[in-house]
Design a protein around this motif. Structure first.
Motif, PDB file in Angstrom:
ATOM      1  N   VAL A 170      38.339  75.299  47.348  1.00 30.69           N
ATOM      2  CA  VAL A 170      38.050  73.899  47.051  1.00 30.69           C
ATOM      3  C   VAL A 170      39.283  73.215  46.448  1.00 30.69           C
ATOM      4  N   GLN A 174      39.374  68.486  51.344  1.00 35.92           N
ATOM      5  CA  GLN A 174      40.712  68.368  50.775  1.00 35.92           C
ATOM      6  C   GLN A 174      41.150  66.915  50.574  1.00 35.92           C
ATOM      7  N   LEU A 205      35.767  70.046  49.699  1.00 37.64           N
ATOM      8  CA  LEU A 205      35.612  70.792  50.950  1.00 37.64           C
ATOM      9  C   LEU A 205      36.377  70.195  52.117  1.00 37.64           C
ATOM     10  N   SER A 213      38.236  74.212  54.167  1.00 36.07           N
ATOM     11  CA  SER A 213      37.927  75.010  52.978  1.00 36.07           C
ATOM     12  C   SER A 213      38.102  76.514  53.205  1.00 36.07           C
ATOM     13  N   GLU A 222      36.383  70.163  42.414  1.00 37.55           N
ATOM     14  CA  GLU A 222      36.238  71.578  42.742  1.00 37.55           C
ATOM     15  C   GLU A 222      34.811  72.082  42.514  1.00 37.55           C
TER      16      GLU A 222
END
Length: 179
Positions: free
Chosen positions: A60, A93, A91, A54, A122
Motif C-alpha cells: 500500500v 498508488q 491500492l 498493489s 496505507e
C-alpha cells in the motif's frame, strides 16, 4: 452488485496472503459500492488495476523512495521533500502533493489531513477508497464498460508499465466475475 468473497479474491489475486485478502475484502467491496464500480466489467477492470498497482494486495506504499517525483510540478510537488513524502500510496498508488490534497478533500472533507499524515492512505479502508475515488475521478468506468482496458492502464500509469500482469489479472477477474 454482488459482494466479492475472499475465495473469489484469491482466485483473482493468487499471490495475495490470506491475511491481506481478509483485510481488504470488506474495504474493496465498500469502496466499489460507494464509487459506482458495480458491474462485473467495471469490477474486473478495477480489481485488475488495483491488483497490479498493489502487487496483489501486498503493498500500500510504493517500494521506490519517491525521489524521482521530487520537484514534479505536474504532481504538485513544490516543496523540498514532497517527492518522497507523497510517493505512491493506497491500492492504486495515489502520488504527489496535489493528488493527496484532492483525495483528502474528497475522502476526509479536510484539505490538510492527508498532507499532514500521508500514511493514512496505507490503512485498508482509505487505501481502497482512494483507489475507487481515483477511478471515478478519471471516468474509468466508462472505459471498462467499453472494454478499453489498455486505455485504463494508460490513465492510471501514464504508459503501459506492467501490461502483461495487468491483463493476466483482468483475465482472472473476468473469469471469476463471469464477464
Amino acid at each position: 452488485m454482488s459482494t466479492l468473497t475472499t475465495a473469489q479474491l484469491k482466485r483473482i489475486f493468487p499471490l495475495a496472503s490470506a491475511s491481506s485478502l481478509a483485510t481488504f475484502a470488506g474495504p474493496l467491496n465498500d469502496a466499489m459500492a460507494e464509487f459506482g464500480i458495480t458491474t462485473p466489467a467495471r469490477m474486473a477492470a478495477f480489481l485488475a488495476q488495483v491488483g497490479h498497482e498493489s502487487g496483489q494486495l501486498r503493498y500500500v506504499r510504493e517500494l521506490a523512495s519517491g525521489t524521482a517525483y521530487e520537484g514534479r510540478a505536474d504532481l504538485g510537488n513544490t516543496q523540498p521533500g514532497d517527492g518522497a513524502r507523497y510517493r505512491g500510496r493506497g491500492l492504486i498508488q495515489i502520488t504527489g502533493r496535489a493528488n493527496y490534497q484532492a483525495a483528502s478533500i474528497a475522502l476526509l472533507g479536510d484539505a490538510q489531513r492527508l498532507l499532514d499524515n500521508p500514511a493514512l492512505l496505507e490503512g485498508a479502508a482509505l487505501a481502497a477508497r482512494s483507489a475507487a475515488w481515483y477511478w471515478r475521478g478519471r471516468q474509468l468506468s466508462a472505459l471498462a464498460d467499453a472494454g478499453r482496458f489498455d486505455d485504463i492502464t494508460q490513465r492510471i500509469n501514464g504508459g503501459q508499465n506492467g501490461r502483461a500482469d495487468r491483463r493476466k489479472l483482468w483475465a482472472n477477474a473476468r473469469q471469476v466475475l463471469q464477464c
